[in-house]
Design an enzyme around this catalytic site. Structure first.
Site, PDB file in Angstrom:
ATOM      1  N   ASP A 180       0.969  -1.013  -0.185  1.00  0.00           N
ATOM      2  CA  ASP A 180      -0.203  -0.074  -0.076  1.00  0.00           C
ATOM      3  C   ASP A 180       0.701   1.124  -0.370  1.00  0.00           C
ATOM      4  O   ASP A 180       2.118   1.011   0.502  1.00  0.00           O
ATOM      5  CB  ASP A 180      -0.916   0.370   1.182  1.00  0.00           C
ATOM      6  N   ASP A 195      -8.131  -7.127   1.556  1.00  0.00           N
ATOM      7  CA  ASP A 195      -7.085  -7.097   2.145  1.00  0.00           C
ATOM      8  C   ASP A 195      -8.087  -6.559   3.482  1.00  0.00           C
ATOM      9  O   ASP A 195      -8.913  -5.401   3.832  1.00  0.00           O
ATOM     10  CB  ASP A 195      -6.245  -6.085   2.026  1.00  0.00           C
ATOM     11  N   CYS A 211     -13.844 -27.162  10.196  1.00  0.00           N
ATOM     12  CA  CYS A 211     -12.862 -26.626   9.875  1.00  0.00           C
ATOM     13  C   CYS A 211     -11.857 -27.784   9.753  1.00  0.00           C
ATOM     14  O   CYS A 211     -11.377 -28.768  10.353  1.00  0.00           O
ATOM     15  CB  CYS A 211     -12.530 -25.430  10.505  1.00  0.00           C
ATOM     16  N   CYS A 225      -8.554 -27.080   9.261  1.00  0.00           N
ATOM     17  CA  CYS A 225      -7.266 -26.960   9.441  1.00  0.00           C
ATOM     18  C   CYS A 225      -6.309 -27.609  10.143  1.00  0.00           C
ATOM     19  O   CYS A 225      -6.117 -27.952  11.339  1.00  0.00           O
ATOM     20  CB  CYS A 225      -7.294 -25.159  10.092  1.00  0.00           C
ATOM     21  N   CYS A 252      -7.371 -27.004  14.264  1.00  0.00           N
ATOM     22  CA  CYS A 252      -9.138 -27.855  14.305  1.00  0.00           C
ATOM     23  C   CYS A 252      -8.437 -29.718  14.526  1.00  0.00           C
ATOM     24  O   CYS A 252      -9.246 -29.985  15.287  1.00  0.00           O
ATOM     25  CB  CYS A 252      -9.916 -27.712  13.144  1.00  0.00           C
ATOM     26  N   HIS A 285      -5.651 -20.512  12.210  1.00  0.00           N
ATOM     27  CA  HIS A 285      -6.886 -20.650  12.129  1.00  0.00           C
ATOM     28  C   HIS A 285      -7.592 -19.778  10.829  1.00  0.00           C
ATOM     29  O   HIS A 285      -8.612 -20.161  10.420  1.00  0.00           O
ATOM     30  CB  HIS A 285      -7.679 -21.013  13.246  1.00  0.00           C
TER      31      HIS A 285
HETATM   32  C1  LIG Z   1      -9.226  -1.494   7.359  1.00  0.00           C
HETATM   33  N1  LIG Z   1      -9.480  -0.014   6.716  1.00  0.00           N
HETATM   34  C2  LIG Z   1      -9.634   0.197   5.390  1.00  0.00           C
HETATM   35  N2  LIG Z   1      -7.801   0.332   5.378  1.00  0.00           N
HETATM   36  C3  LIG Z   1      -7.839   1.634   4.470  1.00  0.00           C
HETATM   37  C4  LIG Z   1      -6.573   1.332   3.115  1.00  0.00           C
HETATM   38  C5  LIG Z   1      -4.702   0.974   3.550  1.00  0.00           C
HETATM   39  C6  LIG Z   1      -4.980  -0.371   5.124  1.00  0.00           C
HETATM   40  C7  LIG Z   1      -3.247  -0.829   5.029  1.00  0.00           C
HETATM   41  O1  LIG Z   1      -3.285  -0.820   6.362  1.00  0.00           O
HETATM   42  C8  LIG Z   1      -2.787  -1.719   6.621  1.00  0.00           C
HETATM   43  O2  LIG Z   1      -3.478  -2.633   7.460  1.00  0.00           O
HETATM   44  C9  LIG Z   1      -3.465  -1.951   8.990  1.00  0.00           C
HETATM   45  C10 LIG Z   1      -2.569  -2.225   5.350  1.00  0.00           C
HETATM   46  O3  LIG Z   1      -0.985  -2.034   5.146  1.00  0.00           O
HETATM   47  C11 LIG Z   1      -0.574  -2.909   4.808  1.00  0.00           C
HETATM   48  C12 LIG Z   1      -3.286  -1.848   4.951  1.00  0.00           C
HETATM   49  O4  LIG Z   1      -3.064  -2.173   3.559  1.00  0.00           O
HETATM   50  C13 LIG Z   1      -6.354   2.290   2.059  1.00  0.00           C
HETATM   51  N3  LIG Z   1      -5.185   2.719   2.156  1.00  0.00           N
HETATM   52  C14 LIG Z   1      -4.953   3.441   0.791  1.00  0.00           C
HETATM   53  N4  LIG Z   1      -4.575   3.755   0.046  1.00  0.00           N
HETATM   54  N5  LIG Z   1      -6.170   4.093   0.637  1.00  0.00           N
HETATM   55  C15 LIG Z   1      -7.436   4.123   0.774  1.00  0.00           C
HETATM   56  O5  LIG Z   1      -8.668   4.369   0.448  1.00  0.00           O
HETATM   57  C16 LIG Z   1      -8.106   2.720   2.188  1.00  0.00           C
HETATM   58  C17 LIG Z   1      -8.995   2.466   2.715  1.00  0.00           C
HETATM   59  C18 LIG Z   1      -8.889   1.957   3.996  1.00  0.00           C
HETATM   60  N6  LIG Z   1      -9.919   1.541   3.877  1.00  0.00           N
HETATM   61 ZN   LIG Z   2      -9.259 -24.847  11.777  1.00  0.00          ZN
END
Ligand SMILES: CNc1nc2c(CC[C@H]3O[C@@H](OC)[C@H](OC)[C@@H]3O)c3nc(N)[nH]c(=O)c3cc2[nH]1
Ligand SMILES: [Zn+2]
Length: 370
Positions: free
Chosen positions: A94, A267, A305, A307, A310, A336
């Site tokens: 990201d 994600d 499950c 896994c 489990c 899990h």
């Molecule tokens: C949870 N909700 C949410 N996540 C979001 C993330 C990833 C967060 C990033 O933070 C990390 O997780 C905490 C991850 O990084 C590995 C993820 O890609 C977003 N990233 C970008 N560039 N723009 C967005 O508008 C955006 C909106 C989100 N809404």
């Molecule tokens: Zn499991």
């Protein structure tokens, strides 16, 4: 040679769900797919071999965190993120846009970029579209994300409109700065919870043209029905033959809805973060392993499950580990939960393959009594 290619394999007759195959420099991914989050170059408590065993095809890491610590130049000097963390399959980073706004302190946003203080040691930093792209090229993930502004929720219509215009100008700068031929670049569509702003942002981002398209600005505290409505509102605004990613989604029911709305990649920190708090996902909903009711329960987390956890451990033992704050509690609970999320996606892909996603979705909700 393009950094990635996406093949639309099959469209579900009864919904917008679709099967796809995304080929990257480090291998192919079958979509719809869930991407475990490895913010600081580790999916917490799991080794790469264990991630493969639970079904991970692609994992995420984060520009903001790795730039601050250990530094992207260091990782670049040591051969890039794949070698650094011993993961030789696809990865996505990201852009740091979200973290700068959610973690960075005293941040100041301008046309140029964002000045902020590190949440680790308070040191001053500046990230711009060009800096974000340079960081991601040094890290070397197969898919990089544009540097964007994720507007706060809720936000004034006028703020969201100005913000999406900035995100578009930043997206153009990202595309101009991006050089790595073996790395794909995805654009991010914003527009808050306003369908007409989402369409405007999608038109602007698709006019620039990227290897894939993400919906940003969701899963930021909005009600579920608003989130689900935005998914359906946005589905037809993204090119059908490109991979479509919704960032930060989500709980199992949100994944089913997002697939139903025609999205391919997701994600979320939920499977691993909730695991560390004892919250476990099952085919009949969620349980919290610390509950006294499990004190002498010899059954597995989820009898349905398959896994490793489990097959070998009782709820009673997992409750003991959790209450004793044993490291193994985080490991087995994460194992899990990740297996649950990834197995759910495998079942979804199989249902689309059979042309039966609509009935899969009905059975999914019936098993949860909703
Ligand atoms: C949870 N909700 C949410 N996540 C979001 C993330 C990833 C967060 C990033 O933070 C990390 O997780 C905490 C991850 O990084 C590995 C993820 O890609 C977003 N990233 C970008 N560039 N723009 C967005 O508008 C955006 C909106 C989100 N809404
Ligand atoms: Zn499991």
């Amino acid at each position: 040679m393009a950094a990635i290619s996406f093949e639309l394999i099959k469209k579900d007759p009864g919904s917008l769900a679709r099967l796809g195959s995304l080929t990257t420099t480090h291998g192919s991914i079958q979509t719809p797919i869930f991407m475990p989050v490895g913010t600081q170059a580790t999916v917490k408590a799991m080794t790469p071999e264990e991630l493969v065993e639970v079904g991970s095809q692609i994992i995420l890491a984060n520009t903001y965190h790795l730039y601050l610590r250990p530094g992207h130049e260091l990782i670049g000097r040591l051969g890039g993120l794949h070698r650094f963390m011993h993961w030789d399959r696809p990865m996505l980073t990201d852009s740091g846009g979200f973290q700068v706004f959610s973690l960075g302190e005293l941040r100041k946003i301008s046309e140029e970029g964002v000045n902020f203080r590190s949440h680790i040691d308070g040191s001053r930093h500046f990230i711009s579209p060009e800096v974000s792209i340079a960081i991601q090229e040094a890290l070397g993930a197969d898919i990089a994300m544009c540097f964007d502004e994720c507007p706060p929720y809720p936000a004034e219509y006028s703020y969201v409109q100005k913000s999406l215009e900035l995100t578009t100008r930043w997206a153009l700068r990202c595309k101009k700065a991006h050089q790595r031929p073996d790395q794909a670049l995805f654009g991010i569509v914003q527009g808050g919870m306003h369908p007409e702003l989402r369409r405007e942002s999608a038109r602007q981002i698709t006019d620039i043209g990227f290897d894939g398209y993400a919906l940003g600005g969701l899963s930021v505290g909005e009600e579920k029905e608003v989130m689900h409505r935005m998914m359906h509102e946005c589905s037809d605004i993204l090119p059908e033959n490109s991979p479509r990613y919704i960032m930060g989604i989500g709980a199992p029911e949100d994944l089913v809805e997002a697939v139903n709305a025609g999205f391919d990649m997701f994600d979320c920190v939920m499977p691993t973060r909730n695991a560390r708090n004892g919250a476990l996902f099952t085919s009949f909903g969620r349980i919290n392993i610390k509950a006294a009711v499990y004190a002498e329960d010899q059954s597995p987390i989820d009898p349905a499950c398959s896994c490793y956890v489990c097959r070998n451990y009782s709820r009673a033992y997992l409750r003991h580990l959790y209450r004793s704050q044993e490291i193994l509690a985080s490991r087995l609970n994460s194992w899990h939960n990740l297996h649950y999320f990834l197995d759910l996606m495998a079942q979804i892909r199989a249902a689309i393959g059979r042309g039966e996603f609509a009935s899969f979705r009905n059975d999914f909700y019936a098993a949860r009594g909703s």
